[in-house]
Design an enzyme around this catalytic site. Sequence first.
Site, mmCIF file in Angstrom:
data_model
loop_
_atom_site.group_PDB
_atom_site.id
_atom_site.type_symbol
_atom_site.label_atom_id
_atom_site.label_comp_id
_atom_site.label_asym_id
_atom_site.label_seq_id
_atom_site.Cartn_x
_atom_site.Cartn_y
_atom_site.Cartn_z
ATOM 1 N N ASN A 1 0.765 -1.190 -0.002
ATOM 2 C CA ASN A 1 -0.025 0.217 -0.094
ATOM 3 C C ASN A 1 0.829 1.418 -0.119
ATOM 4 O O ASN A 1 1.563 1.517 1.125
ATOM 5 C CB ASN A 1 -0.998 -0.131 1.226
ATOM 6 C CG ASN A 1 -1.621 1.364 1.317
ATOM 7 O OD1 ASN A 1 -1.828 1.983 0.592
ATOM 8 N ND2 ASN A 1 -2.443 1.305 2.440
ATOM 9 N N TRP A 2 0.991 1.798 -0.943
ATOM 10 C CA TRP A 2 1.741 3.145 -1.257
ATOM 11 C C TRP A 2 1.407 4.300 -0.607
ATOM 12 O O TRP A 2 1.977 5.307 -0.727
ATOM 13 C CB TRP A 2 2.200 3.383 -2.858
ATOM 14 C CG TRP A 2 2.883 2.366 -3.394
ATOM 15 C CD1 TRP A 2 3.459 1.049 -3.098
ATOM 16 C CD2 TRP A 2 3.103 2.160 -4.897
ATOM 17 N NE1 TRP A 2 3.952 0.303 -3.856
ATOM 18 C CE2 TRP A 2 3.855 1.023 -5.119
ATOM 19 C CE3 TRP A 2 2.994 3.009 -5.838
ATOM 20 C CZ2 TRP A 2 4.271 0.768 -6.300
ATOM 21 C CZ3 TRP A 2 3.376 2.767 -7.210
ATOM 22 C CH2 TRP A 2 4.114 1.501 -7.445
ATOM 23 N N LYS A 3 -0.088 4.335 -0.184
ATOM 24 C CA LYS A 3 -0.600 5.415 0.565
ATOM 25 C C LYS A 3 -0.411 6.771 -0.328
ATOM 26 O O LYS A 3 -0.550 6.444 -1.670
ATOM 27 C CB LYS A 3 -0.040 5.558 1.983
ATOM 28 C CG LYS A 3 0.069 4.371 2.942
ATOM 29 C CD LYS A 3 0.068 4.439 4.372
ATOM 30 C CE LYS A 3 -0.067 3.192 4.969
ATOM 31 N NZ LYS A 3 -0.002 3.235 6.291
ATOM 32 N N HIS B 1 -9.621 0.917 5.077
ATOM 33 C CA HIS B 1 -8.100 1.027 5.930
ATOM 34 C C HIS B 1 -8.118 1.899 6.711
ATOM 35 O O HIS B 1 -8.805 2.894 6.884
ATOM 36 C CB HIS B 1 -7.222 1.729 4.699
ATOM 37 C CG HIS B 1 -5.710 1.782 5.057
ATOM 38 N ND1 HIS B 1 -5.237 2.873 5.908
ATOM 39 C CD2 HIS B 1 -4.789 0.875 5.019
ATOM 40 C CE1 HIS B 1 -3.946 2.352 6.083
ATOM 41 N NE2 HIS B 1 -3.524 1.253 5.602
ATOM 42 N N GLU C 1 -6.572 4.483 8.004
ATOM 43 C CA GLU C 1 -6.506 5.824 7.718
ATOM 44 C C GLU C 1 -7.745 6.444 7.007
ATOM 45 O O GLU C 1 -8.335 7.638 7.363
ATOM 46 C CB GLU C 1 -5.310 6.409 6.841
ATOM 47 C CG GLU C 1 -3.949 6.019 7.867
ATOM 48 C CD GLU C 1 -3.087 5.279 6.913
ATOM 49 O OE1 GLU C 1 -2.767 5.610 5.539
ATOM 50 O OE2 GLU C 1 -2.061 4.655 7.694
ATOM 51 N N GLU D 1 -4.805 -4.956 10.592
ATOM 52 C CA GLU D 1 -3.877 -4.023 10.702
ATOM 53 C C GLU D 1 -4.308 -3.180 12.119
ATOM 54 O O GLU D 1 -5.201 -2.556 12.252
ATOM 55 C CB GLU D 1 -3.938 -3.131 9.627
ATOM 56 C CG GLU D 1 -3.871 -3.696 8.215
ATOM 57 C CD GLU D 1 -2.984 -2.490 7.470
ATOM 58 O OE1 GLU D 1 -1.933 -2.778 6.884
ATOM 59 O OE2 GLU D 1 -3.808 -1.439 7.106
ATOM 60 N N GLY E 1 2.872 2.356 10.704
ATOM 61 C CA GLY E 1 3.801 3.528 10.806
ATOM 62 C C GLY E 1 4.454 3.808 11.983
ATOM 63 O O GLY E 1 5.262 4.655 12.048
ATOM 64 N N SER F 1 3.952 -2.114 10.030
ATOM 65 C CA SER F 1 5.388 -2.056 10.300
ATOM 66 C C SER F 1 5.909 -3.491 9.899
ATOM 67 O O SER F 1 7.017 -3.752 10.537
ATOM 68 C CB SER F 1 5.588 -1.783 11.827
ATOM 69 O OG SER F 1 5.303 -0.463 12.202
ATOM 70 N N GLY G 1 2.999 -1.029 4.175
ATOM 71 C CA GLY G 1 3.189 0.328 3.934
ATOM 72 C C GLY G 1 4.526 0.814 3.502
ATOM 73 O O GLY G 1 4.812 0.525 2.344
ATOM 74 N N GLY G 2 5.050 1.346 4.372
ATOM 75 C CA GLY G 2 6.379 1.996 4.096
ATOM 76 C C GLY G 2 7.469 1.180 3.457
ATOM 77 O O GLY G 2 8.080 1.539 2.602
HETATM 78 P P1 13P Z 1 3.285 0.643 7.616
HETATM 79 O O1 13P Z 1 3.926 -0.810 6.950
HETATM 80 O O2 13P Z 1 4.088 1.811 7.184
HETATM 81 O O3 13P Z 1 3.222 0.480 9.073
HETATM 82 O O4 13P Z 1 1.582 0.566 7.035
HETATM 83 C C1 13P Z 1 0.829 -0.448 7.221
HETATM 84 C C2 13P Z 1 -0.347 -0.266 6.495
HETATM 85 O O5 13P Z 1 -1.098 0.705 6.863
HETATM 86 C C3 13P Z 1 -0.609 -0.755 5.248
HETATM 87 O O6 13P Z 1 -1.910 -0.724 4.732
#
Ligand code: 13P
Length: 255
Positions: free
Chosen positions: A9-11, A97, A99, A169, A175, A215, A236-237
Amino acid sequence: MRKPFIAGNWKMNTDSHSGPALVKALAAGLANIDRGKVDVAVIPPFVYLAQVVNAARASGISVGSQDIYFEQKGAFTGEISSNMIKDVGCNYCLCGHSERRHVIGEGDELINKKVHAAINGGLLPILCVGELLEERQAGKTEEVVERHIRKGMAGLNAEKAEAVTLAYEPVWAIGTGKTATPQQAQEVHAMIRGLIAELYDKSFADDMRIQYGGSVKPDNAAELMQKEDIDGLLVGGASLKADDFLAIIKASIPA
Ligand code: 13P
């Protein structure tokens, strides 16, 4: 056995150069990997989807969107339908998600409409669920996750629910660099599978893929994936760096 499913997930990251370049680097890194052993998807921002689909062509990497709206067309300024996402060559979309839930304010009823719209539009939704830190500390993890799943999947018969991947999640692990321990994640994943067996049946639950997200890094991916009920990762990251994401994918393939 459930085939591992690793999604990045590149956000709200990348641009028109770095997005396609990232997927090309992933395609090159996956060239020698037996694609029968792992499913891989990337989830870029809406505006780069078509370019990333193009860059991913013939690589076996799927592309998904980070959200959709539940209506298919009409006067919904700023929104994007599942038909549009499908039309540009995607096959997945995230729904709910954390967020979207906690920054944008989406609730379970809206998310449920999006899950239905995704499936009706020919997409495979990845329904994200998970508790806040204060909910975990108050002993409410199961209650919150159960509510997200019951409400998020409401009205889906087994035929439709087959399209769904679940992603657990825990919000406190997203994050933050704080990963749930493999044991903490496994406990929730097992609970989720039990709930799915109750909502559908055991063989349906045995086939359902449940990703963990929060993470995930190259050095914790293998340990998480070794757990019985963890079938994939939503990253994510670390999915923004080709080397890290490739290392995570490789660590997820059973020996
Ligand atoms: P991180 O891997 O950056 O913690 O993000 C997880 C996430 O929200 C994937 O959708």
